[in-house]
Design an enzyme around this catalytic site. Structure first.
Site, PDB file in Angstrom:
ATOM      1  N   VAL A  12     -45.366 -93.391  55.928  1.00 44.87           N
ATOM      2  CA  VAL A  12     -46.492 -92.446  55.925  1.00 44.87           C
ATOM      3  C   VAL A  12     -47.231 -92.475  57.259  1.00 44.87           C
ATOM      4  O   VAL A  12     -47.609 -91.437  57.813  1.00 44.87           O
ATOM      5  CB  VAL A  12     -47.460 -92.731  54.750  1.00 44.87           C
ATOM      6  CG1 VAL A  12     -48.635 -91.765  54.777  1.00 44.87           C
ATOM      7  CG2 VAL A  12     -46.727 -92.610  53.424  1.00 44.87           C
ATOM      8  N   CYS A  13     -47.414 -93.685  57.790  1.00 47.38           N
ATOM      9  CA  CYS A  13     -48.112 -93.802  59.083  1.00 47.38           C
ATOM     10  C   CYS A  13     -47.318 -93.102  60.178  1.00 47.38           C
ATOM     11  O   CYS A  13     -47.877 -92.438  61.043  1.00 47.38           O
ATOM     12  CB  CYS A  13     -48.298 -95.267  59.462  1.00 47.38           C
ATOM     13  SG  CYS A  13     -49.266 -96.179  58.272  1.00 47.38           S
ATOM     14  N   SER A  14     -46.002 -93.247  60.130  1.00 46.61           N
ATOM     15  CA  SER A  14     -45.172 -92.611  61.150  1.00 46.61           C
ATOM     16  C   SER A  14     -45.314 -91.099  61.081  1.00 46.61           C
ATOM     17  O   SER A  14     -45.465 -90.432  62.097  1.00 46.61           O
ATOM     18  CB  SER A  14     -43.702 -92.987  60.953  1.00 46.61           C
ATOM     19  OG  SER A  14     -43.545 -94.374  61.108  1.00 46.61           O
TER      20      SER A  14
ATOM     21  N   SER B 288     -44.407 -97.934  59.197  1.00 45.93           N
ATOM     22  CA  SER B 288     -44.326 -97.548  57.778  1.00 45.93           C
ATOM     23  C   SER B 288     -44.158 -96.034  57.703  1.00 45.93           C
ATOM     24  O   SER B 288     -44.593 -95.319  58.608  1.00 45.93           O
ATOM     25  CB  SER B 288     -45.581 -97.988  57.035  1.00 45.93           C
ATOM     26  OG  SER B 288     -46.604 -97.034  57.216  1.00 45.93           O
TER      27      SER B 288
ATOM     28  N   MET C   3     -48.868 -90.096  62.377  1.00 44.86           N
ATOM     29  CA  MET C   3     -49.005 -90.175  63.837  1.00 44.86           C
ATOM     30  C   MET C   3     -48.148 -89.102  64.516  1.00 44.86           C
ATOM     31  O   MET C   3     -48.557 -88.508  65.503  1.00 44.86           O
ATOM     32  CB  MET C   3     -48.622 -91.576  64.338  1.00 44.86           C
ATOM     33  CG  MET C   3     -49.572 -92.677  63.886  1.00 44.86           C
ATOM     34  SD  MET C   3     -51.316 -92.379  64.295  1.00 44.86           S
ATOM     35  CE  MET C   3     -52.070 -92.492  62.680  1.00 44.86           C
TER      36      MET C   3
END
Lengths: 156, 173
Positions: free
Chosen positions: A44-46, A42, A49
């Site tokens: 935002v998660c990418s 997703s 991280m």
């Protein structure tokens, strides 16, 4: 509510690769940053991280390691790590689904995903800082770095 | 909302008007397409605000996503040693789609920089530390992607990749 400061961090033992598990006690004597997040791939998660990937050098300066945790499987994590060039472990809270996220109060029952929650754990396994972000907000690294710095100052 | 934790100082690359009413700080990555998009907006803004705007650029290279970001940041810093920071900054963004190590060396010769010196400075530890300090300062100020702008020390949240949204910032105050 997510676990708060001064709570002992619940133990975990989760796959970080197809044939290897990591547990909390592997990090005794080190500080540990746990970054629970909703889903591999997703946007935002990418971004989040990828940011921690660039911040590893600074985390290490404070004797801290970072682990990402989501309910995605170990194989999904492996592909995500390779694709984004991540240099820190992602743990699969996959079976029983979300069990560790639940222990930290960082599970979204409706979506069946981890919440976007951060925990900074000290050398003795005690949570020193925690933070819950809305799913759509990348919390960045400032809160983590502030917490690590406060722990440094406390030690002096 | 996040605030700028490292105040603007003599260590910074600044352009526009000194002691201006508006001080706009950008944390940027030379290989980030969104920064490339913002580049002409900032230029235009500086052209229109010749008396009340100071612009500051700080490095926030995301090296794992953008393999040339660090080299480009170092190239601008190296050019600064020959007083051509903004010339290099502009040239990198203008040619962002065709960045490569060779292209960056080509910019240096186009700007008539002393090539020996430039080559040495590209690998200079002090300059690398400066770029890394920019990055760390950005992180501490809550920067989590690029470009991130701060106006008079407050993080800008209303920029939506249009010139209008950037220009509107200077009207609100």
């Amino acid at each position: 509510m997510i676990l708060q400061k001064n709570t002992p961090a619940p133990d975990f033992e989760l796959y970080n690769s197809p044939d290897h598990k990591l547990k909390l006690s592997d990090f005794k004597g080190k500080r540990l940053i746990l970054a629970f997040y909703p889903a591999d791939w997703s946007p935002v998660c990418s971004d989040q991280m990828s940011l921690y990937n660039e911040t590893l050098r600074l985390f290490h300066k404070h004797n801290a390691e970072v682990l990402g945790i989501s309910v995605d499987s170990k194989w999904c994590h492996m592909a995500f790590e390779e694709n984004r060039n991540l240099h820190f472990p992602l743990l699969a809270d996959f079976e029983p689904k979300g069990a560790v996220s639940k222990k930290y109060g960082a599970y979204n029952e409706q979506e069946g995903e981890s919440l976007r929650a951060l925990f900074v754990i000290d050398e003795k396994g005690i949570i020193q800082w925690s933070h819950l972000s809305p799913d759509s907000v990348n919390p960045g690294a400032d809160g983590i770095l502030d917490a690590l710095e406060a722990m440094d100052n406390h030690k002096k | 909302m996040s605030t700028l934790r490292v105040p603007v100082s003599g260590e910074d690359h600044t352009t526009g008007t000194a002691q201006a009413k508006f001080v706009l700080v950008e944390y940027g990555d030379y290989q980030c397409p969104h920064c490339g998009l913002a580049f002409p907006f900032v230029k235009k803004l500086l052209k229109k605000h010749t008396t009340d705007l100071q612009f500051v650029f700080r490095n926030f290279p995301l090296q794992e996503s953008h393999p040339l970001a660090m080299m480009a940041a170092m190239a601008a810093e190296a050019a600064d040693r020959q007083d051509k920071f903004w010339e290099m900054h502009d040239m990198i963004f203008k040619n962002q789609k065709h960045l490569s190590p060779d292209a960056i060396l080509g910019f240096a010769s186009k700007l008539k920089l002393n090539q020996n010196q430039f080559g040495k400075d590209l690998r200079d530890q002090a300059l690398l530390s400066k770029v890394e300090a920019d990055f760390e300062g950005g992180l501490r100020s809550g920067v989590n992607g690029t470009p991130t702008f701060f106006l008079n020390g407050e993080q800008v949240t209303s920029y939506n990749e249009t010139y209008k949204s950037l220009e509107a910032l200077l009207k609100e105050k």
